[in-house]
Design a protein around this motif. Structure first.
Motif, mmCIF file in Angstrom:
data_model
loop_
_atom_site.group_PDB
_atom_site.id
_atom_site.type_symbol
_atom_site.label_atom_id
_atom_site.label_comp_id
_atom_site.label_asym_id
_atom_site.label_seq_id
_atom_site.Cartn_x
_atom_site.Cartn_y
_atom_site.Cartn_z
ATOM 1 N N ALA A 196 54.521 0.875 30.184
ATOM 2 C CA ALA A 196 55.864 0.464 29.774
ATOM 3 C C ALA A 196 56.804 0.295 30.962
ATOM 4 N N SER A 197 56.580 1.066 32.019
ATOM 5 C CA SER A 197 57.463 1.003 33.188
ATOM 6 C C SER A 197 56.908 0.113 34.296
ATOM 7 N N ASP A 198 55.851 -0.648 33.999
ATOM 8 C CA ASP A 198 55.220 -1.532 34.985
ATOM 9 C C ASP A 198 54.727 -0.775 36.211
ATOM 10 N N SER A 199 54.296 0.471 36.011
ATOM 11 C CA SER A 199 53.709 1.245 37.112
ATOM 12 C C SER A 199 52.237 0.848 37.224
ATOM 13 N N ILE A 200 52.005 -0.255 37.917
ATOM 14 C CA ILE A 200 50.703 -0.904 37.884
ATOM 15 C C ILE A 200 49.606 -0.067 38.524
ATOM 16 N N LEU A 201 49.874 0.522 39.679
ATOM 17 C CA LEU A 201 48.812 1.236 40.377
ATOM 18 C C LEU A 201 48.295 2.438 39.584
ATOM 19 N N PRO A 202 49.163 3.333 39.076
ATOM 20 C CA PRO A 202 48.651 4.415 38.219
ATOM 21 C C PRO A 202 47.932 3.883 36.977
ATOM 22 N N LEU A 203 48.457 2.809 36.409
ATOM 23 C CA LEU A 203 47.826 2.232 35.218
ATOM 24 C C LEU A 203 46.434 1.717 35.539
ATOM 25 N N LEU A 204 46.262 1.072 36.694
ATOM 26 C CA LEU A 204 44.943 0.567 37.072
ATOM 27 C C LEU A 204 43.956 1.702 37.329
ATOM 28 N N ILE A 205 44.438 2.788 37.912
ATOM 29 C CA ILE A 205 43.549 3.940 38.150
ATOM 30 C C ILE A 205 43.071 4.513 36.817
ATOM 31 N N PHE A 206 43.977 4.652 35.867
ATOM 32 C CA PHE A 206 43.568 5.119 34.539
ATOM 33 C C PHE A 206 42.606 4.126 33.893
ATOM 34 N N THR A 207 42.917 2.831 34.000
ATOM 35 C CA THR A 207 42.093 1.802 33.372
ATOM 36 C C THR A 207 40.688 1.784 33.956
ATOM 37 N N MET A 208 40.570 1.905 35.276
ATOM 38 C CA MET A 208 39.242 1.950 35.899
ATOM 39 C C MET A 208 38.450 3.168 35.437
ATOM 40 N N THR A 209 39.113 4.318 35.377
ATOM 41 C CA THR A 209 38.440 5.536 34.907
ATOM 42 C C THR A 209 37.935 5.347 33.483
ATOM 43 N N PHE A 210 38.786 4.788 32.651
ATOM 44 C CA PHE A 210 38.427 4.537 31.254
ATOM 45 C C PHE A 210 37.273 3.537 31.164
ATOM 46 N N ALA A 211 37.310 2.493 31.993
ATOM 47 C CA ALA A 211 36.257 1.476 31.956
ATOM 48 C C ALA A 211 34.912 2.057 32.379
ATOM 49 N N PHE A 212 34.909 2.877 33.434
ATOM 50 C CA PHE A 212 33.637 3.488 33.860
ATOM 51 C C PHE A 212 33.122 4.465 32.806
ATOM 52 N N ALA A 213 34.037 5.102 32.081
ATOM 53 C CA ALA A 213 33.609 5.974 30.984
ATOM 54 C C ALA A 213 32.925 5.154 29.886
ATOM 55 N N ILE A 214 33.443 3.963 29.620
ATOM 56 C CA ILE A 214 32.835 3.091 28.610
ATOM 57 C C ILE A 214 31.406 2.721 29.011
ATOM 58 N N THR A 215 31.182 2.495 30.314
ATOM 59 C CA THR A 215 29.834 2.124 30.750
ATOM 60 C C THR A 215 28.818 3.243 30.542
ATOM 61 N N ARG A 216 29.295 4.482 30.325
ATOM 62 C CA ARG A 216 28.385 5.610 30.107
ATOM 63 C C ARG A 216 28.111 5.862 28.631
ATOM 64 N N LEU A 217 28.764 5.105 27.750
ATOM 65 C CA LEU A 217 28.525 5.265 26.320
ATOM 66 C C LEU A 217 27.149 4.725 25.936
ATOM 67 N N ALA A 218 26.699 5.112 24.754
ATOM 68 C CA ALA A 218 25.470 4.540 24.215
ATOM 69 C C ALA A 218 25.674 3.050 23.964
ATOM 70 N N ALA A 219 24.586 2.328 23.808
ATOM 71 C CA ALA A 219 24.632 0.867 23.772
ATOM 72 C C ALA A 219 25.572 0.330 22.690
ATOM 73 N N GLU A 220 25.487 0.867 21.472
ATOM 74 C CA GLU A 220 26.278 0.309 20.371
ATOM 75 C C GLU A 220 27.775 0.542 20.550
ATOM 76 N N PRO A 221 28.238 1.791 20.789
ATOM 77 C CA PRO A 221 29.683 1.956 21.001
ATOM 78 C C PRO A 221 30.174 1.244 22.261
ATOM 79 N N ARG A 222 29.329 1.147 23.286
ATOM 80 C CA ARG A 222 29.735 0.410 24.491
ATOM 81 C C ARG A 222 29.964 -1.059 24.159
ATOM 82 N N LYS A 223 29.079 -1.607 23.341
ATOM 83 C CA LYS A 223 29.231 -3.003 22.928
ATOM 84 C C LYS A 223 30.495 -3.193 22.100
ATOM 85 N N GLN A 224 30.785 -2.227 21.212
ATOM 86 C CA GLN A 224 31.990 -2.329 20.382
ATOM 87 C C GLN A 224 33.257 -2.280 21.217
ATOM 88 N N MET A 225 33.313 -1.343 22.179
ATOM 89 C CA MET A 225 34.497 -1.234 23.026
ATOM 90 C C MET A 225 34.667 -2.482 23.900
#
Length: 417
Positions: free
Chosen positions: A148-177
Motif C-alpha cells: 500500500a505504501s509502495d515500499s517495493i524492496l521489502p515487498l519484493l523480498i517477501f514476494t521472492m520468499t513466498f515464491a520459493f516456498a511455492i516451488t517446494r509445494l507438492a505438484a498439485e497445490p504448486r500448480k494451483q498457486m
C-alpha cells in the motif's frame, strides 16, 4: 496506425501546441494547462495503480516457471543458470554505462531545470533513511502495508520468499498457486492495456503541460534521452558476439553472417517471439543441434531479454539524474537486484506494458519520481528497436554456448572409439 505511433504523435503534438500557445496566447494556454494537468495526472494514476499487483504476480510466476524449467533436465538447468547470470550482468552494465554516458554527454542544465519545474506533480525526493533503519525495513512486518505504501524492496523480498516456498509445494497445490498468480498477471495486463488505449490522450495532456512550462527544452531532452538509453542497449547487445565466439566456439564471421537476417527481422517486427522460427534456423546453421535449439531458444524467449535490465535501469538512472537524485553504493546494488528480478518476470509482456512494470519498481524503491515515465513511454518505440535486436542476438549466442559442451562430449566419445 498502431497505438505506439498514435502515442508518439500525441507527444509531439502536445509539446508543440503547449510551446506555441504559451508564446502566442498565454491566457488560454494557462487555462488549458490547468485542465490538461488534471487529465494527465489521472491517466498516470491509472498506470501506477496496476504496478504493485502485477509485479507481485509476475515475480512469483517467473520464479515458479524458472524452477520448473530447471527440473526438466541438466541442459534446462544450465540454460536457466546462464539466463540468471546474463540478466544480472546486464543490470550491472546498465549501472556502469548509464552514468558514464551521462558524464560524457550530459543533459543540458537548462533542459533539466525546465523539465523539473514543468513536472510539478512529481513528489519531492525525501531524505534517505539511516543504515540501520534501511536494513531493518528490508523485512516487512506487514506485506500488505508495504504494498500500500509502495515500499517495493521489502515487498519484493517477501514476494521472492513466498515464491520459493511455492516451488517446494507438492505438484498439485504448486500448480494451483502458479495458475492463480498467472491469471492475476493476465488480468492486470488487460487493465493496463485498457489504460494504454487512453495513452494518446494522457500523453498529449502531459506533453502539453511540459511544453507550456518548459518550452523547446523538452524536445532536446527527449532526443538526449533516446540517445543515452539506446547506446546502453547497443553496448549490452553487442556482448552476444564474444559469447558466441568464446563460449559458443563459433567463428566471428560465421556468427555475424547468420545473425544478420535475424537482426533485420527483429527490427521490422520488434518481437523476439516472432523471430523465434528464424532464430531456430540460424542456430542450426551455426552447428546447434535441433534438439538443443528447440529447448534453449524457447526458454530464452520466455525468460531472457538481456537488454531489459540494463535499459530499464538506464531509464531509472536517467530520471534520477534529471531530478538530481543522489544515489550511493547501496542504492546501486539494490537497483541492480530489482532491475534483474523485474525484467525476468516481465519478459513476455508487450513493450509498453513491461516499460512501466519493470522501471516503476526501480524508481519507487530508490525514491526516483515515476511521473516522467508517462512521457518517456511515448518514445519507447525507438529504444525498443535496440532492445529487441540485442535480445535475439543473445538468444542465438546462448544456444551456441549451451551446445558447445555437448559437442565436446560427442567429439570425446567419437575419438575414444
Amino acid at each position: 496506425m498502431s497505438n505506439a505511433t498514435r502515442i508518439l504523435i500525441a507527444l509531439v503534438a502536445g509539446l508543440l501546441l503547449g510551446i506555441l500557445l504559451t508564446a502566442q496566447i498565454p491566457a488560454i494556454a494557462k487555462q488549458l494547462d490547468f485542465a490538461f494537468d488534471i487529465v494527465g495526472t489521472l491517466w498516470l494514476n491509472g498506470l501506477r495503480m496496476t504496478v504493485v499487483p502485477l509485479i507481485v504476480a509476475l515475480v512469483i510466476t517467473g520464479i515458479v516457471k524458472s524452477a520448473e524449467a530447471a527440473r526438466a533436465g541438466p541442459m534446462a538447468a544450465r540454460t536457466v543458470t546462464w539466463i540468471v547470470v546474463m540478466m544480472s550482468l546486464s543490470a550491472c552494465m546498465g549501472a556502469i554505462l548509464t552514468p558514464t554516458f551521462l558524464a560524457l554527454v550530459p543533459m543540458p542544465q537548462e533542459s533539466a531545470d525546465a523539465l523539473r519545474s514543468a513536472l510539478t506533480t512529481a513528489a519531492a525526493v525525501g531524505e534517505q533513511p539511516g543504515l540501520r533503519d534501511f536494513i531493518v525495513a528490508l523485512v516487512p512486518t506487514n506485506a500488505i502495508a508495504a504494498a500500500a505504501s509502495d515500499s517495493i524492496l521489502p515487498l519484493l523480498i517477501f514476494t521472492m520468499t513466498f515464491a520459493f516456498a511455492i516451488t517446494r509445494l507438492a505438484a498439485e497445490p504448486r500448480k494451483q498457486m502458479a495458475g492463480f498468480f498467472s491469471a492475476l498477471a493476465d488480468a492486470m495486463v488487460i487493465v493496463i492495456e485498457w489504460v494504454l488505449k487512453l495513452a494518446p490522450i494522457g500523453v498529449f495532456a502531459l506533453a502539453f503541460v511540459v511544453g507550456a512550462r518548459s518550452g523547446f527544452a523538452a524536445l532536446g531532452a527527449v532526443v538526449h534521452y533516446i540517445g543515452i538509453v539506446s547506446m546502453v542497449g547497443i553496448v549490452v547487445g553487442a556482448f552476444a558476439y564474444p559469447v558466441a565466439v568464446f563460449a559458443g566456439k563459433v567463428r566471428f564471421t560465421d556468427y555475424a553472417r547468420q545473425i544478420a537476417p535475424v537482426q533485420a527481422f527483429a527490427v521490422s517486427t520488434q518481437s523476439s517471439l516472432a523471430s523465434l522460427p528464424l532464430m531456430l534456423q540460424k542456430s542450426e546453421a551455426l552447428g546447434v543441434r535441433e534438439s538443443t535449439a528447440g529447448l534453449v531458444l524457447p526458454m530464452a524467449v520466455a525468460l531472457l531479454r538481456v537488454t531489459g535490465p540494463a535499459m530499464n535501469l538506464a531509464v531509472a538512472l536517467y530520471v534520477a539524474n534529471w531530478f538530481g537524485v543522489k544515489l550511493d553504493g547501496f542504492d546501486y546494488a539494490f537497483a541492480i537486484f530489482i532491475a534483474a528480478l523485474t525484467s525476468m518476470g516481465a519478459v513476455s509482456l508487450p513493450g509498453t506494458v513491461s516499460f512501466v512494470t519493470s522501471i516503476a519498481p526501480i524508481c519507487l524503491a530508490l525514491g526516483i519520481p515515476v511521473e516522467p515515465l508517462a512521457l518517456l513511454i511515448a518514445v519507447e518505440t525507438l529504444p525498443d528497436i535496440f532492445r529487441t535486436t540485442g535480445n535475439v542476438q543473445m538468444d542465438v549466442a546462448l544456444a551456441t554456448a549451451i551446445e558447445a559442451p555437448e559437442k565436446e562430449k560427442l567429439d570425446a566419445v567419437s575419438q575414444s572409439r
